[in-house]
Design a protein around this motif. Structure first.
Motif, PDB file in Angstrom:
ATOM      1  N   ASP A 193       0.854  -1.192   0.000  1.00 12.54           N
ATOM      2  CA  ASP A 193       0.000   0.000   0.000  1.00 12.54           C
ATOM      3  C   ASP A 193       0.886   1.236   0.000  1.00 12.54           C
ATOM      4  N   LYS A 229       0.620   3.985  -1.476  1.00 11.39           N
ATOM      5  CA  LYS A 229      -0.079   5.273  -1.440  1.00 11.39           C
ATOM      6  C   LYS A 229      -0.612   5.605  -0.049  1.00 11.39           C
ATOM      7  N   LEU A 279      -3.225   4.303   1.645  1.00 15.10           N
ATOM      8  CA  LEU A 279      -4.679   4.396   1.791  1.00 15.10           C
ATOM      9  C   LEU A 279      -5.155   3.818   3.122  1.00 15.10           C
ATOM     10  N   HIS A 321      -4.287   6.078   6.015  1.00 15.44           N
ATOM     11  CA  HIS A 321      -5.099   7.299   5.964  1.00 15.44           C
ATOM     12  C   HIS A 321      -6.514   7.029   6.475  1.00 15.44           C
ATOM     13  N   TRP A 376     -12.535   7.913  -5.230  1.00 20.08           N
ATOM     14  CA  TRP A 376     -11.720   6.886  -4.576  1.00 20.08           C
ATOM     15  C   TRP A 376     -10.418   6.683  -5.344  1.00 20.08           C
ATOM     16  N   ARG A 431     -12.331   9.530   2.578  1.00 16.16           N
ATOM     17  CA  ARG A 431     -11.895   9.422   1.191  1.00 16.16           C
ATOM     18  C   ARG A 431     -10.389   9.632   1.158  1.00 16.16           C
ATOM     19  N   PRO A 432      -9.704   9.078   0.157  1.00 15.24           N
ATOM     20  CA  PRO A 432      -8.247   9.225   0.112  1.00 15.24           C
ATOM     21  C   PRO A 432      -7.829  10.635  -0.296  1.00 15.24           C
ATOM     22  N   LYS A 442      -4.174  13.570   0.486  1.00 18.26           N
ATOM     23  CA  LYS A 442      -3.018  13.987   1.269  1.00 18.26           C
ATOM     24  C   LYS A 442      -3.238  15.431   1.711  1.00 18.26           C
ATOM     25  N   ASN A 452       1.890   9.158   7.210  1.00 18.16           N
ATOM     26  CA  ASN A 452       0.939   9.260   6.105  1.00 18.16           C
ATOM     27  C   ASN A 452       1.527   9.974   4.898  1.00 18.16           C
ATOM     28  N   VAL A 471      -3.456  10.353  -6.503  1.00 17.58           N
ATOM     29  CA  VAL A 471      -3.893  10.606  -5.125  1.00 17.58           C
ATOM     30  C   VAL A 471      -4.303  12.072  -4.997  1.00 17.58           C
TER      31      VAL A 471
END
Length: 246
Positions: free
Chosen positions: A35, A37, A39, A42, A71, A95-96, A98, A118, A146
């Protein structure tokens, strides 16, 4: 009674943050190989933040338009900024994305360390080198599909009115050609004060996620910024008036 409520809340906040950071660290180590990214971590952080909303039974949260948030795929998310409570509320979107947050927040025990895990994006206000680095990091996340979330006002509003927007989020969306999704918050100023630690018993918070805006329809970031400011200002007025959604 507010001071007693606040003492109990902040005591729980500190103790639970220490425990939940340990969970986050384990989760980071376990999920890192598959993972990249972040997710899973987060979404865990979303639940962590929402915990502090749930333990205040007088706080209410209503979200409109959550389905407009992706998403998968890049997007620039922008929101007005009223209070530290905004953070708890926006994590409640599940929801994803940054966060783009001021660098000093990353130095906070437990919460700031979790922000590092994160790989949220740090920013030193007014520092041109830091701003350039923030833009580059945000672009890389967008290229990886992202979303990034910014407060275009740059800081919390002292009186719940929207301050003028800075250009960064709009230059980012315009340069990458990805959707820009405005979000409007109301009521979060009734959760935590800008100065001081005495929290309030009651708050009726709302989040309205507006339709994505295509930056390619605008000749430059400034016109995109002004258009989005108008959209958000009108939606904020609608929410505060209690009018039904059009």
């Amino acid at each position: 009674m507010r001071w007693l409520h606040s003492v109990l809340f902040w005591s729980f906040f500190v103790a639970s943050s220490a425990v939940l950071f340990c969970v986050a660290l384990v989760l980071f180590l376990v999920t890192w190989p598959f993972d990249r990214k972040g997710l899973v971590l987060h979404l865990f952080s979303c639940g962590w933040a929402q915990l502090y909303f749930w333990v205040n039974p007088g706080w209410r949260l209503r979200i409109q338009g959550r389905e407009r948030l992706p998403w998968h795929g890049p997007a620039v998310l922008v929101s007005n900024h009223q209070s530290l409570g905004d953070i708890l509320v926006l994590f409640g979107l599940y929801r994803p994305f940054k966060w783009v947050s001021k660098a000093s927040n990353f130095r906070l025990p437990f919460l700031g360390w979790n922000m590092y895990l994160n790989r949220y994006v740090s920013l030193v206000r007014g520092d041109k080198e830091s701003i350039a680095k923030m833009m580059a990091q945000s672009e890389r996340w967008l290229e990886r599909g992202v979303p990034v979330l910014l407060f275009p006002e740059g800081t919390r509003s002292p009186d719940n009115t929207m301050r003028p927007f800075k250009d960064g989020a709009f230059r980012l969306a315009h340069a990458k050609g990805c959707p820009l999704i405005p979000m409007v918050l109301t009521g979060t100023g009734d959760t935590l004060p800008k100065h001081g630690l005495i929290i309030r018993f009651r708050a009726n918070c709302e989040v309205s996620v507006l339709e994505p805006v295509d930056p390619r329809a605008f000749p430059d970031p400034a016109s995109l910024r002004d258009h989005v400011y108008g959209l958000m200002e009108r939606e904020k007025a609608r929410l505060e008036s209690g009018a039904a959604a059009p």
